[in-house]
Design an enzyme around this catalytic site. Sequence first.
Site, PDB file in Angstrom:
ATOM      1  N   HIS A  11      -6.925   9.797  -1.944  1.00 35.11           N
ATOM      2  CA  HIS A  11      -6.392   9.786  -0.580  1.00 35.11           C
ATOM      3  C   HIS A  11      -7.350  10.445   0.403  1.00 35.11           C
ATOM      4  O   HIS A  11      -7.643   9.904   1.475  1.00 35.11           O
ATOM      5  CB  HIS A  11      -5.033  10.480  -0.546  1.00 35.11           C
ATOM      6  CG  HIS A  11      -4.142   9.988   0.545  1.00 35.11           C
ATOM      7  ND1 HIS A  11      -2.768   9.906   0.401  1.00 35.11           N
ATOM      8  CD2 HIS A  11      -4.403   9.533   1.788  1.00 35.11           C
ATOM      9  CE1 HIS A  11      -2.233   9.419   1.517  1.00 35.11           C
ATOM     10  NE2 HIS A  11      -3.206   9.199   2.370  1.00 35.11           N
ATOM     11  N   TYR A  64       3.400   9.879   0.379  1.00 40.04           N
ATOM     12  CA  TYR A  64       4.425   9.283   1.235  1.00 40.04           C
ATOM     13  C   TYR A  64       5.834   9.643   0.778  1.00 40.04           C
ATOM     14  O   TYR A  64       6.798   9.395   1.506  1.00 40.04           O
ATOM     15  CB  TYR A  64       4.280   7.758   1.259  1.00 40.04           C
ATOM     16  CG  TYR A  64       2.968   7.254   1.805  1.00 40.04           C
ATOM     17  CD1 TYR A  64       2.099   8.091   2.506  1.00 40.04           C
ATOM     18  CD2 TYR A  64       2.572   5.932   1.604  1.00 40.04           C
ATOM     19  CE1 TYR A  64       0.888   7.626   2.979  1.00 40.04           C
ATOM     20  CE2 TYR A  64       1.364   5.457   2.092  1.00 40.04           C
ATOM     21  CZ  TYR A  64       0.520   6.306   2.771  1.00 40.04           C
ATOM     22  OH  TYR A  64      -0.675   5.835   3.237  1.00 40.04           O
ATOM     23  N   LYS A  69      -2.048   6.182  -4.168  1.00 39.29           N
ATOM     24  CA  LYS A  69      -3.155   7.106  -3.898  1.00 39.29           C
ATOM     25  C   LYS A  69      -2.913   8.471  -4.527  1.00 39.29           C
ATOM     26  O   LYS A  69      -1.788   8.943  -4.614  1.00 39.29           O
ATOM     27  CB  LYS A  69      -3.345   7.274  -2.390  1.00 39.29           C
ATOM     28  CG  LYS A  69      -3.474   5.964  -1.628  1.00 39.29           C
ATOM     29  CD  LYS A  69      -3.627   6.198  -0.144  1.00 39.29           C
ATOM     30  CE  LYS A  69      -3.582   4.900   0.634  1.00 39.29           C
ATOM     31  NZ  LYS A  69      -2.221   4.327   0.717  1.00 39.29           N
ATOM     32  N   ASP A 123       0.841  -1.195   0.000  1.00 42.42           N
ATOM     33  CA  ASP A 123       0.000   0.000   0.000  1.00 42.42           C
ATOM     34  C   ASP A 123       0.876   1.246   0.000  1.00 42.42           C
ATOM     35  O   ASP A 123       1.574   1.525   0.980  1.00 42.42           O
ATOM     36  CB  ASP A 123      -0.921  -0.006   1.230  1.00 42.42           C
ATOM     37  CG  ASP A 123      -1.893   1.162   1.226  1.00 42.42           C
ATOM     38  OD1 ASP A 123      -2.931   1.046   0.558  1.00 42.42           O
ATOM     39  OD2 ASP A 123      -1.599   2.184   1.873  1.00 42.42           O
TER      40      ASP A 123
END
Length: 309
Positions: free
Chosen positions: A108, A48, A77, A43
Amino acid sequence: MAAITLNSGFKMPIIGLGVWRMEGKDIKDLLLNAIKIGYRHFDCAADYQNEVEVGEALAEAFKAGLVKREDLFITTKLWNSDHGHVVEACKASLKKLQLDYLDLFLVHFQLQQSTLELVQLQVHWMKRGCFALELPFWTMSYGRNCLQGLGSQHWHKVNVNYDIFLTRDCLAYSKVKPAINQIETHPYFQRESLVKFCQKHGIAITAHTPLGGSVANTEWFGSVSCLDDPDLKALAEKYKKTVAQVVLRWGIQRNTIIIPKSSKSERLEENFKVFDFELSKEDMELIKNKDRKYRTNNPSKFWGIDLYA
């Protein structure tokens, strides 16, 4: 490994590895080790800021013959600044991940923010000596939107961080039923009505923060973890497992997909060893009664609006 069949017909492994807050230099070894352990679901997210490193690790795994692309389920995302150019953002993530396709592309958050605002905030945080990529969105004001008004069919396919009202709203006009709703859920924040509503309508649930808190959540949100709960510790002793394994097994028996995050190799293996025991109905009921309606991951604290109102 065990999987859940989505309403699209594709199978999604019931346990995955979240890569949030994984440092770039550590990702390669962690992901390669995870694949060797048996993980087939990863994931990721543009926010990130480690898609490039994840892509390099995956490329090495394919080259070494550890796994084939079709054996993996890869999620990433769409970030808040990219609501106006979904296809372009998806292609950018694919390039960083060195992949030809994604298995799942999530929205997201149900919020929009302009790229210009992000750049302005990055400059603001850099002047303060902070790492802009970690912090820029935290002090912005956001607008909350009905997805129908965003003018893109892409929003009608998947969603993340949706409550029951937004999910019902999406189902009312979507041309393609969403496949997944990724939400925070754990023994202290069970969200039973939302989980059952989604599952009733053929929408699978992925549980982020399935262990109910982390070091980051404690630092940022002042939250506490259900892993310190005395009753859950007693169950761990009963089953000769760790508290984390009991909590993850509870999530699996709720028929939710779980994506625990860990940066420690020994924990990766521990979190994966949850298929050799089963919680009794009585113990599932005991954990059900632990619900505190306690959210541990709440970025709206920094956004200035109640995202989950």
